[in-house]
Design an enzyme around this catalytic site. Sequence first.
Site, PDB file in Angstrom:
ATOM      1  N   TYR A   4       0.818  -1.217   0.000  1.00 55.84           N
ATOM      2  CA  TYR A   4       0.000   0.000   0.000  1.00 55.84           C
ATOM      3  C   TYR A   4       0.850   1.264   0.000  1.00 55.84           C
ATOM      4  CZ  TYR A   4      -4.487  -2.248   0.732  1.00 55.84           C
ATOM      5  OH  TYR A   4      -5.626  -2.994   0.575  1.00 55.84           O
ATOM      6  N   LYS A  63       3.920 -14.207   5.398  1.00 52.53           N
ATOM      7  CA  LYS A  63       4.298 -15.155   4.348  1.00 52.53           C
ATOM      8  C   LYS A  63       5.828 -15.110   4.291  1.00 52.53           C
ATOM      9  CE  LYS A  63       3.014 -17.760   0.780  1.00 52.53           C
ATOM     10  NZ  LYS A  63       2.115 -18.917   0.794  1.00 52.53           N
ATOM     11  N   ASP A  83      -1.940 -18.017   3.954  1.00 51.14           N
ATOM     12  CA  ASP A  83      -2.876 -18.914   3.250  1.00 51.14           C
ATOM     13  C   ASP A  83      -3.482 -19.923   4.227  1.00 51.14           C
ATOM     14  OD1 ASP A  83      -0.193 -19.603   3.330  1.00 51.14           O
ATOM     15  OD2 ASP A  83      -0.161 -20.646   1.408  1.00 51.14           O
ATOM     16  N   ASP A 132      -6.081  -6.344   5.127  1.00 48.57           N
ATOM     17  CA  ASP A 132      -7.213  -5.901   4.313  1.00 48.57           C
ATOM     18  C   ASP A 132      -8.042  -7.113   3.893  1.00 48.57           C
ATOM     19  OD1 ASP A 132      -8.763  -4.074   2.813  1.00 48.57           O
ATOM     20  OD2 ASP A 132      -7.697  -4.665   0.999  1.00 48.57           O
TER      21      ASP A 132
END
Length: 338
Positions: free
Chosen positions: A125, A172, A205, A229
Amino acid sequence: MNAHAVTCIPGDGIGPEIMSAARAAIAATGVAIAWDDVEAGAAAVEKSGTPLPQAVLTSVRRTKVALKGPVTTPIGSGFRSVNVALRQELDLYANLRPAASIPGVPSRYEGVDLVVVRENTEDLYAGVERSLGPDAAESIKIITRKGSDRIARFAFTYARREGRRKVTAVHKANIMKLTDGLFLEVARKVAQEFPEIAFEERIVDNMCMQLVQKPELYDVLLCPNLYGDILSDLCAGLVGGLGVVPGANLGETVAVFEPVHGSAPKYAGLDKADPTALILSSVLMLAHLGEHEAARNLFAAVRSVIATGKNVTYDLGGTAGTRQMGQAIADEADRLRG
Ligand code: NAD
């Protein structure tokens, strides 16, 4: 009683309709607010050629508190996101998004009680993107020690203050070893200062699957910007949808309260959208202003109207419009005030 100065940014799409419902509900709590009305988004572009006029930032810097409706961000070309610009300009580094089941809201789950704490200024972002010719483009993911430290501290301090049991860092880092790796390293370090709060880590995930299968195992989710988000919409889905999930963007001195949902353009002007998410954001705002009794009453009013099920919008299985549901909540808040 002195009125609280609060900036009001209705936004566009369904924003103005849900904002008038929220303002009526807040007024019914008896808390005096001196609203400073400013425009951002589509309405501002028409009048002043920019979606985020300086007057908006000046007002929020003065009042230190804003209630905000959603603002449309065009995809592809067009102006940059007003929401992202506002969060960066005012350094609103923490995005707090509680997703809790409300009895009476149709949902596949019961008893969900999650809080997404989303870093609000960095990650993909940051807006560092460029074209590499007609067939390629790149976007740079920015994670800093300072940004990770303050959001991790925010999550643990929030957990301690609210009596919550666990913080789960979402990452991640197996793939993005440097960026998410730094985020995770800092989260682990900060966790050591809060020994009474359990700490866990989940790869994003896997986190998605776990939340869908057993949301009751989780509590506060500490996330970099993009995962936060996405996960906050997932968590909204667990508790009945975007119509009922509030949010707050918090900095050191300034706070902007807004729902998780967007401007839902297809419902704009139709008196159809659910005002609950903005009214629950108003509950968070009243508590932030120190108006705890009013916050409790407004929260109870929302729950009561939803539980009764008569004056609720389409997403909650009813046929009421935005105005009717907002008025029912205002009437109930007025009654509870006694
Ligand atoms: P959205 O949240 O506007 O809508 C997603 C779905 O949820 C739609 O089906 C919509 O009808 C429904 N929905 C959303 N709010 C609702 C409400 N209050 N009551 C009932 N149903 C509701 O998401 P989108 O369609 O992806 O985005 C629309 C625009 O909003 C985009 O321009 C996006 O950039 C912007 N957006 C703004 C914010 C913000 O201002 N903070 C947040 C998210 C999206």
